[in-house]
Every structure is written in structure tokens, then in C-alpha cells.
Scaffold this motif. Structure first.
Motif, PDB file in Angstrom:
ATOM      1  N   VAL A 167       0.846  -1.205   0.000  1.00 27.23           N
ATOM      2  CA  VAL A 167       0.000   0.000   0.000  1.00 27.23           C
ATOM      3  C   VAL A 167       0.879   1.252   0.000  1.00 27.23           C
ATOM      4  O   VAL A 167       1.864   1.332   0.733  1.00 27.23           O
ATOM      5  CB  VAL A 167      -0.919   0.027   1.242  1.00 27.23           C
ATOM      6  N   ARG A 168       0.535   2.195  -0.854  1.00 25.57           N
ATOM      7  CA  ARG A 168       1.194   3.508  -0.842  1.00 25.57           C
ATOM      8  C   ARG A 168       0.096   4.546  -0.964  1.00 25.57           C
ATOM      9  O   ARG A 168      -0.671   4.535  -1.911  1.00 25.57           O
ATOM     10  CB  ARG A 168       2.159   3.635  -2.010  1.00 25.57           C
ATOM     11  N   LYS A 209      -8.212  15.824   1.318  1.00 21.29           N
ATOM     12  CA  LYS A 209      -8.995  16.506   0.296  1.00 21.29           C
ATOM     13  C   LYS A 209     -10.463  16.637   0.713  1.00 21.29           C
ATOM     14  O   LYS A 209     -11.103  17.658   0.446  1.00 21.29           O
ATOM     15  CB  LYS A 209      -8.904  15.694  -0.994  1.00 21.29           C
ATOM     16  N   PHE A 234      17.522  12.139   5.629  1.00 24.18           N
ATOM     17  CA  PHE A 234      18.275  10.888   5.769  1.00 24.18           C
ATOM     18  C   PHE A 234      17.482   9.719   5.199  1.00 24.18           C
ATOM     19  O   PHE A 234      18.019   8.860   4.493  1.00 24.18           O
ATOM     20  CB  PHE A 234      18.602  10.627   7.247  1.00 24.18           C
ATOM     21  N   TYR A 293      18.605   7.119   2.355  1.00 24.94           N
ATOM     22  CA  TYR A 293      18.689   5.695   2.698  1.00 24.94           C
ATOM     23  C   TYR A 293      17.850   4.856   1.731  1.00 24.94           C
ATOM     24  O   TYR A 293      18.257   3.783   1.305  1.00 24.94           O
ATOM     25  CB  TYR A 293      18.217   5.474   4.134  1.00 24.94           C
ATOM     26  N   GLU A 348      19.706   4.231  -1.236  1.00 26.91           N
ATOM     27  CA  GLU A 348      21.004   3.591  -0.951  1.00 26.91           C
ATOM     28  C   GLU A 348      22.169   4.523  -1.261  1.00 26.91           C
ATOM     29  O   GLU A 348      23.254   4.070  -1.617  1.00 26.91           O
ATOM     30  CB  GLU A 348      21.149   2.284  -1.744  1.00 26.91           C
ATOM     31  N   MET A 351       8.986  18.770  -7.879  1.00 27.15           N
ATOM     32  CA  MET A 351       8.209  18.512  -9.089  1.00 27.15           C
ATOM     33  C   MET A 351       8.095  19.753  -9.982  1.00 27.15           C
ATOM     34  O   MET A 351       7.539  19.687 -11.070  1.00 27.15           O
ATOM     35  CB  MET A 351       6.813  18.015  -8.712  1.00 27.15           C
ATOM     36  N   GLU A 380      12.879   9.809  -8.474  1.00 23.50           N
ATOM     37  CA  GLU A 380      11.782   9.392  -9.355  1.00 23.50           C
ATOM     38  C   GLU A 380      10.402   9.641  -8.751  1.00 23.50           C
ATOM     39  O   GLU A 380       9.465   9.946  -9.448  1.00 23.50           O
ATOM     40  CB  GLU A 380      11.933   7.908  -9.703  1.00 23.50           C
ATOM     41  N   GLU A 381      10.308   9.454  -7.441  1.00 23.96           N
ATOM     42  CA  GLU A 381       8.994   9.610  -6.808  1.00 23.96           C
ATOM     43  C   GLU A 381       9.072  10.642  -5.686  1.00 23.96           C
ATOM     44  O   GLU A 381       9.224  10.279  -4.522  1.00 23.96           O
ATOM     45  CB  GLU A 381       8.535   8.271  -6.224  1.00 23.96           C
ATOM     46  N   PRO A 382       8.942  11.911  -6.039  1.00 23.10           N
ATOM     47  CA  PRO A 382       9.113  12.954  -5.015  1.00 23.10           C
ATOM     48  C   PRO A 382       8.154  12.812  -3.839  1.00 23.10           C
ATOM     49  O   PRO A 382       8.514  13.066  -2.696  1.00 23.10           O
ATOM     50  CB  PRO A 382       8.825  14.241  -5.776  1.00 23.10           C
ATOM     51  N   ILE A 383       6.928  12.393  -4.122  1.00 20.76           N
ATOM     52  CA  ILE A 383       5.932  12.327  -3.045  1.00 20.76           C
ATOM     53  C   ILE A 383       6.229  11.181  -2.077  1.00 20.76           C
ATOM     54  O   ILE A 383       5.984  11.285  -0.877  1.00 20.76           O
ATOM     55  CB  ILE A 383       4.509  12.140  -3.639  1.00 20.76           C
ATOM     56  N   TYR A 384       6.741  10.083  -2.590  1.00 21.39           N
ATOM     57  CA  TYR A 384       6.939   8.902  -1.744  1.00 21.39           C
ATOM     58  C   TYR A 384       8.403   8.647  -1.371  1.00 21.39           C
ATOM     59  O   TYR A 384       8.703   7.642  -0.737  1.00 21.39           O
ATOM     60  CB  TYR A 384       6.370   7.661  -2.444  1.00 21.39           C
ATOM     61  N   PHE A 439      -2.413  -2.932  -7.925  1.00 22.11           N
ATOM     62  CA  PHE A 439      -3.517  -1.974  -7.930  1.00 22.11           C
ATOM     63  C   PHE A 439      -3.478  -1.183  -9.225  1.00 22.11           C
ATOM     64  O   PHE A 439      -2.428  -1.034  -9.839  1.00 22.11           O
ATOM     65  CB  PHE A 439      -3.439  -1.038  -6.717  1.00 22.11           C
ATOM     66  N   LYS A 482       1.282  12.553  -8.886  1.00 27.89           N
ATOM     67  CA  LYS A 482       2.174  12.151  -7.791  1.00 27.89           C
ATOM     68  C   LYS A 482       3.642  12.387  -8.164  1.00 27.89           C
ATOM     69  O   LYS A 482       4.544  11.982  -7.449  1.00 27.89           O
ATOM     70  CB  LYS A 482       1.954  10.681  -7.458  1.00 27.89           C
ATOM     71  N   GLY A 483       3.853  12.957  -9.331  1.00 28.86           N
ATOM     72  CA  GLY A 483       5.214  13.338  -9.686  1.00 28.86           C
ATOM     73  C   GLY A 483       5.964  12.307 -10.487  1.00 28.86           C
ATOM     74  O   GLY A 483       7.157  12.441 -10.715  1.00 28.86           O
ATOM     75  N   VAL A 484       5.294  11.246 -10.903  1.00 31.30           N
ATOM     76  CA  VAL A 484       5.989  10.234 -11.693  1.00 31.30           C
ATOM     77  C   VAL A 484       5.994  10.694 -13.150  1.00 31.30           C
ATOM     78  O   VAL A 484       4.950  10.958 -13.732  1.00 31.30           O
ATOM     79  CB  VAL A 484       5.266   8.869 -11.568  1.00 31.30           C
ATOM     80  N   GLN A 485       7.182  10.846 -13.677  1.00 33.09           N
ATOM     81  CA  GLN A 485       7.298  11.295 -15.066  1.00 33.09           C
ATOM     82  C   GLN A 485       7.373  10.107 -16.015  1.00 33.09           C
ATOM     83  O   GLN A 485       6.850  10.123 -17.114  1.00 33.09           O
ATOM     84  CB  GLN A 485       8.560  12.155 -15.245  1.00 33.09           C
ATOM     85  N   GLN A 486       8.100   9.061 -15.594  1.00 33.32           N
ATOM     86  CA  GLN A 486       8.277   7.887 -16.442  1.00 33.32           C
ATOM     87  C   GLN A 486       8.011   6.639 -15.615  1.00 33.32           C
ATOM     88  O   GLN A 486       8.279   6.628 -14.416  1.00 33.32           O
ATOM     89  CB  GLN A 486       9.724   7.830 -16.923  1.00 33.32           C
ATOM     90  N   ILE A 512      -4.595  -5.582   4.609  1.00 31.74           N
ATOM     91  CA  ILE A 512      -3.944  -6.354   3.553  1.00 31.74           C
ATOM     92  C   ILE A 512      -2.693  -6.963   4.172  1.00 31.74           C
ATOM     93  O   ILE A 512      -1.944  -6.272   4.868  1.00 31.74           O
ATOM     94  CB  ILE A 512      -3.571  -5.442   2.367  1.00 31.74           C
ATOM     95  N   GLN A 537      26.345  -2.950   1.789  1.00 30.53           N
ATOM     96  CA  GLN A 537      26.772  -1.958   2.796  1.00 30.53           C
ATOM     97  C   GLN A 537      26.328  -2.395   4.197  1.00 30.53           C
ATOM     98  O   GLN A 537      25.978  -1.551   5.017  1.00 30.53           O
ATOM     99  CB  GLN A 537      26.163  -0.602   2.472  1.00 30.53           C
ATOM    100  N   LYS A 577      25.344   0.075   7.330  1.00 29.81           N
ATOM    101  CA  LYS A 577      23.910   0.169   7.650  1.00 29.81           C
ATOM    102  C   LYS A 577      23.640  -0.272   9.094  1.00 29.81           C
ATOM    103  O   LYS A 577      22.791   0.296   9.772  1.00 29.81           O
ATOM    104  CB  LYS A 577      23.094  -0.679   6.669  1.00 29.81           C
ATOM    105  N   LEU A 600      24.327   2.583  11.259  1.00 32.14           N
ATOM    106  CA  LEU A 600      23.273   3.604  11.133  1.00 32.14           C
ATOM    107  C   LEU A 600      22.008   3.189  11.887  1.00 32.14           C
ATOM    108  O   LEU A 600      21.382   3.989  12.576  1.00 32.14           O
ATOM    109  CB  LEU A 600      22.946   3.851   9.655  1.00 32.14           C
TER     110      LEU A 600
END
Lengths: 357, 263
Positions: free
Chosen positions: A37-38, A65, A159, A163, A166, A306, A331-335, B16, B26-30, B223, B239, B243, B246
């Protein structure tokens, strides 16, 4: 103790372990979980104003919303400001501060519910908290989360972004949120105060600047800050425009088109200067042998990343002021933050989780 | 169904759907696209390679069988949850219908009772009026006869006596009639009140069931995680040493924070 435990008739937690990573942000709160789930929700909490609105809405509390859409019937709270809870934690807390604390606690509960945890699974959660959060603030976040999970930890937001990707060594993370822009230098250990810089010029500041420009240059145009935010999210850019930002705004009740292309660019560009200042400060105070490597590993994260062309614009400004550099937008700024927090939760040894139960 | 088919089914179930617009928002371009057959082949290959490199023949088979069994158990668990979800949903809908029906019935019984109570008083009054008229008629008739007798008895004495007698009779009759009518009325009211009582009881019972069903709804909220046990760092992580340090630092900071809170 978690609410999921100890109650009569509560199932034993023998089904599995659900890890949750959470990015608690001023504008949005995002969760990533190990059940796939995201979800993301605007960090807004609304409570019905009176008995009539409660009966109409059929809910005691609304989030995100939905709360924004029904805000006329609600007492609406944005419990985070400039990246931290609107909560001082001292004895003389005002009613407003108490209400914001409750809203924050409800928001954290909702974020965990959005991850769809099972009652019979252990829930371990890592929350990316703002680096600048006070001790009382962190305690409040922990307390709110503990009501819903079995064990919880906090970690610095930039951080967790690094992380998750990686990139643990010689990398500079720029997390552009709504309230703050956080820059964090990673060098293989936990970042300390000297590795972090924070500016309060971020998404909200862009909204305020855009509102000011529209008010000045678009006579008669009516708008709210929520409309401005939508315009920014749809059209936000710096550098060369790929299309004209023609936006309809009501003037005396009539939708009227305005060309906001230049105003959007001007408003979004206010981010560049503090970002460059922050990069400069963190690079200049780094080990000289690794400064070039650090400049070539700059990560742009958070909702603000974005904005179209921001990576190129920052690179250009770095070339002018710092002699060069390479900026990569995640790639996914929101997540990004939530995914990183999830990875930390996954990698955390069992005995650590047990000790914090 | 083969394990590959089962895996394919599970991946489909857990995936999903989302629109390109919402991804953009959500900012995904590709997006990188990976076919389901390729995913299944990769999982299969990864499992076999891992087993091959770490385990000897017999042990490998046993672990593979146990893994398949566990996977199928998780799938069944999800299917059971789905079934429970629809069952609970049906129960809830049925209970809600029942509550609505009972509420409507209760309302109509209340109305019926009120109509009867309202109708009782005017009917009784008109009946008394009829009886009184009959009595007056009889008295008049008596006086008419006395007039014809030629004044042998004092008129006023006769009038008093006759009226007294008549009123006694009438009073007795009224009392009986009243008692009879009251009994009838009470029986109706009692009947209606008992029916209302039963309906109230039934309504309370159904509402209790509805609450129980609502509480059970939490069964379908959830779920399954992909992890059965606590994970931790993989030993073959590139690593792992860094890690670990950390993780220890994050833990230490949180331990201090939570200890301070509990003090």
C-alpha cells in the motif's frame, strides 16, 4: 501499548509483520507499507463545526482533500507549520495549540489506517520527522503513533530519502516541502547539526509570492490560497516555459482567462537562491577532497522538486556560483521519504523493535 | 493450478490500478514496465538459484515444499478474508433492512394507538347523551300519566321519588356500561402496548446485532504484509556494516527519546 493488543477478543499477532514508512509533511503525509500500500493525504484535519454539520457529514473527523472540500462546515486544522507541529509542549498551551496537537494525532492515526494494517500483524513504523523538530514535538509524534502501532521510531527526513535510494556516502539531499527546504549532507554516518541546513522558503512561500503577483498584475481576479496551490502544482516551472500558463480566474463572478506564465516562473524561482546558498555552505565546509564528488551527487526530493526545470536551473546556478555540479531529481518525489522510512523499518534488527515496544 | 499460475494470480490480485493522470500528479514522469510473466520467471529463478546456492539436495526440496505450502496458505488466508468480508457486508445490509422495517412498523403502531385514544372520548359522550334523552322521555311519560290520575298524590312527592328511582337505575347501568367499555378499551390499549414493547425489544436486539456487525467490519480492513517474520539487514547487503551502524544510531536516539518520555 498498542490499541491492537490486549483487548478482549483481539486476535493474536501471529500472522506476520507489517512495516510502515511515513513522511509526515506540512502539506502532505505519505505512507508506504510492506503490504504494497502507498497512500498520500493532505495534512489537513477537519472537525464538524456543530451538531447540524456532524449529522450532515456523518463523520466526527475528516481528512485531506475531503476536509478541504467540506471546509465550510468544518473547523479546519493544518497541524504542521514549517515542517513541525504547531505545538510547543509547555504547560501554558493555548486551546488552539491543543486542538492542533489533537489534529496531528488524528492525522497520524489516519495515515496508519490508510496503510490497511491487519489486526493480527505486528506493526512496526518509522516516521520521517523534520530535522528541526523539537524534543516535545518528537514526543508528541511518538505518542500519537504508539496508539496505533506496536513499535515506532523517528528518523530525519532527508536521511530517510537518501537511505531509500542507498546513497549513504557523499550525497547532498535537498528536500523541498511545503513549509521548509531542508538540505542534508550524507557521509556514511548519521547526519549531525552541522550537516543540515533549513530554509523556510518552500512550497508555501511560492504560493504566497504567486498570490501577491496575481493580486498586483491581474486586477479584479478572485482566488483562494488553495486555488493558487493548484495553479502551482499544474503549471509550476523555472527556466524556459514549455507552454503558456493560461488560467481562468473569476472576475466579479465571471471566469476570465489570465496569462500567468511569467508570474508562475517568478514565484517558483524564489527557491533557487536559498538552495544554492545551502549547497554552498555544506560543500564549502566538507572535506576538500570530496567536495567535487558531493557537488556531483545532489538529490532533489519532496513535493517542491516537481517544479519543472528546477534541476536544470539549480545546476545552472551551481555552475555560475560553485563551478559546476550535477543535480538528480528522485523518481517519486511524493513517496521518496516514505519509501526510505519503510526501508529503514525493514532493515532495523528485531531486538531494537522489541526494546521500543 | 501450478505454482507459476498461483504466483501469477497472486501478483494480479495484489496489484492496484492507477491512471496515468494520477501518476503524473504524484510526480511520476516515467514508468518502467515489467511484464507479469517476466516477474513470475524472475521470482521463480531467484528462489531456485537461492535454494541451489545455499542448500543441499534433500534440504532444498524440503525448503521449496515448505515455501510453496506457506505461499498457498497466505493465498488461502486472503481468500478467506475476502469471503468473510462479503459475508459481513451481507449481514450488515440485512440487519439495516430489518432495523428500517421495524422502525416503520413501530411508527405505524404508534399512529394506530393514537387514533384509538383520540376516538374514545367523543364516542362515549354521544352515547351518554342518547341514554339521558331516553331517561328524560320516560320521566315525562310518567308525569303525563300522573296528570291523568286527577291529583290523588302530591305532585312534588311523586316527582322526587320517581326521579330518584330512575336515577339510581340509570347510575347503575352507567357504571356497568362504563366498566364494560373500559375493559374493552384497556384490552385494545394493552394489546397495542404489548406489541409496541415487543417491537422495541426487537429493535434493540437488531441494533445490537448491527453494532456487532459494524465491529466485525474490521475483519476486512487489512492487507497482509509480504513478511511473515521480522526481517532486518540481509547478510549479503553490499553496505551491511555501515547500515548496521546507522540502524544502531537511529535506535539509540529513539531509545533516549522514548525513555525520556516514559520518565
Amino acid at each position: 501499548m498498542s490499541q491492537n493488543e490486549g483487548g478482549a477478543g483481539t486476535p493474536a499477532k501471529d500472522h506476520g509483520v507489517l512495516y510502515i514508512g511515513m513522511d509526515l509533511g506540512t502539506s502532505r503525509t505519505s505512507v508506504s507499507a510492506s503490504n504494497g500500500v502507498r497512500e498520500t493525504v493532505y495534512s489537513m484535519v477537519g472537525y464538524p463545526k456543530d451538531v447540524v454539520s456532524r449529522k450532515l457529514l456523518k463523520k466526527d473527523v475528516l481528512f485531506g482533500k475531503e476536509a478541504l472540500e467540506k471546509r465550510l462546515s468544518l473547523k479546519l486544522y493544518k497541524p504542521l507549520e514549517k515542517g513541525v507541529l504547531k505545538y510547543t509542549g509547555d504547560g501554558s498551551m493555548s486551546d488552539e495549540a491543543k486542538a492542533n496537537l489533537k489534529a496531528a494525532q488524528d492525522l497520524i492515526g489516519e495515515a496508519i489506517r490508510l496503510a490497511k494494517p491487519r489486526k493480527d500483524e505486528l506493526i512496526y513504523c518509522v516516521i520521517g520527522a523534520p530535522a528541526e523538530a523539537s524534543m516535545k514535538n518528537k514526543e508528541a509524534i511518538i505518542e500519537a503513533a504508539r496508539a496505533h502501532v506496536d513499535s515506532v521510531m523517528l528518523c530525519s527526513e532527508p536521511f530517510s530519502v537518501a537511505y531509500g535510494l542507498e546513497w549513504l556516502e557523499d550525497v547532498l539531499v535537498i528536500d523541498i516541502g511545503a513549509g521548509t527546504t531542508d538540505l542534508c549532507r550524507m557521509h556514511g554516518t548519521m547526519p549531525e547539526d552541522a550537516d543540515q541546513v533549513m530554509y523556510d522558503i518552500a512550497g508555501d512561500a511560492i504560493d504566497a509570492e504567486l498570490a501577491r503577483l496575481i493580486e498586483k498584475h491581474c486586477p479584479g481576479a478572485q482566488f483562494t490560497i488553495h486555488m493558487i496551490k493548484d495553479i502551482k502544482e499544474r503549471w509550476g516551472y523555472v527556466g524556459e516555459p514549455s507552454e503558456r500558463a493560461i488560467v481562468e480566474l473569476p472576475v466579479d463572478g465571471k471566469p476570465t482567462p489570465f496569462d500567468l506564465t511569467e508570474h508562475v516562473r517568478t514565484a517558483c524561482a524564489i527557491l533557487i537562491d536559498p538552495i544554492i546558498k545551502g549547497i554552498h555552505k555544506l560543500v564549502a565546509s566538507f572535506d576538500p577532497e570530496f567536495q567535487t564528488r558531493l557537488k556531483n551527487r545532489v538529490l532533489l526530493a519532496g513535493g517542491g522538486s516537481m517544479i519543472k526545470g528546477l534541476d536544470t536551473a539549480v545546476e545552472k546556478a551551481m555552475k555560475e556560483r560553485l563551478g559546476g555540479g550535477k543535480v538528480i531529481r528522485i523518481e517519486e518525489p511524493i513517496y521518496g521519504g516514505a519509501n526510505g522510512a519503510l526501508k529503514i523499518a525493514h532493515d532495523m534488527p528485531e531486538e531494537f523493535w522489541e526494546k521500543l515496544k | 493450478m501450478s505454482l507459476k499460475d498461483t504466483l501469477k494470480e497472486a501478483v494480479k490480485q495484489m496489484a492496484f490500478k492507477t491512471s496515468l493522470d494520477s501518476l503524473k500528479k504524484k510526480g511520476v514522469q516515467q514508468v518502467s514496465v515489467l511484464g507479469i510473466d517476466r516477474i513470475i520467471a524472475l521470482i521463480d529463478e531467484a528462489v531456485h538459484r537461492s535454494l541451489k546456492s545455499r542448500l543441499v539436495g534433500v534440504e532444498r526440496e524440503a525448503v521449496a515444499d515448505a515455501t510453496k505450502a506457506e505461499f498457498l496458505r497466505m493465498l488461502r488466508s486472503n481468500e478467506e478474508l475476502q469471503a468473510q468480508k462479503s459475508e459481513v457486508q451481507k449481514l450488515k445490509e440485512r440487519a439495516e433492512e430489518e432495523v428500517d422495517q421495524l422502525r416503520r412498523e413501530l411508527q405505524s403502531q404508534h399512529q394506530e394507538l393514537q387514533i384509538k385514544l383520540d376516538a374514545g372520548d367523543p364516542a362515549r359522550a354521544s352515547r351518554y347523551e342518547g341514554e339521558n334523552a331516553a331517561i328524560a322521555g320516560r320521566v315525562n311519560e310518567l308525569f303525563h300519566l300522573l296528570g291523568q290520575s286527577g291529583g290523588a298524590i302530591g305532585l312534588s312527592t311523586v316527582q322526587d321519588k320517581v326521579l330518584e328511582l330512575l336515577m339510581e337505575v340509570v347510575a347503575g347501568e352507567r357504571k356497568d356500561a362504563e366498566a364494560a367499555r373500559k375493559a374493552l378499551h384497556d384490552r385494545d390499549v394493552d394489546l397495542l402496548q404489548r406489541r409496541i414493547g415487543k417491537l422495541n425489544e426487537s429493535l434493540a436486539h437488531t441494533e445490537r446485532r448491527l453494532r456487532e456487525v459494524a465491529a466485525m467490519k474490521s475483519l476486512d480492513d487489512g492487507i497482509s504484509s509480504v513478511y511473515r517474520d521480522v526481517q532486518g539487514l540481509r547478510a549479503d547487503d553490499m553496505q551491511v556494516g555501515r547500515k548496521k551502524e546507522l540502524m544502531a544510531e537511529i535506535f539509540k536516539a529513539n531509545l533516549q527519546l522514548q525513555k525520556k518520555k516514559s520518565q
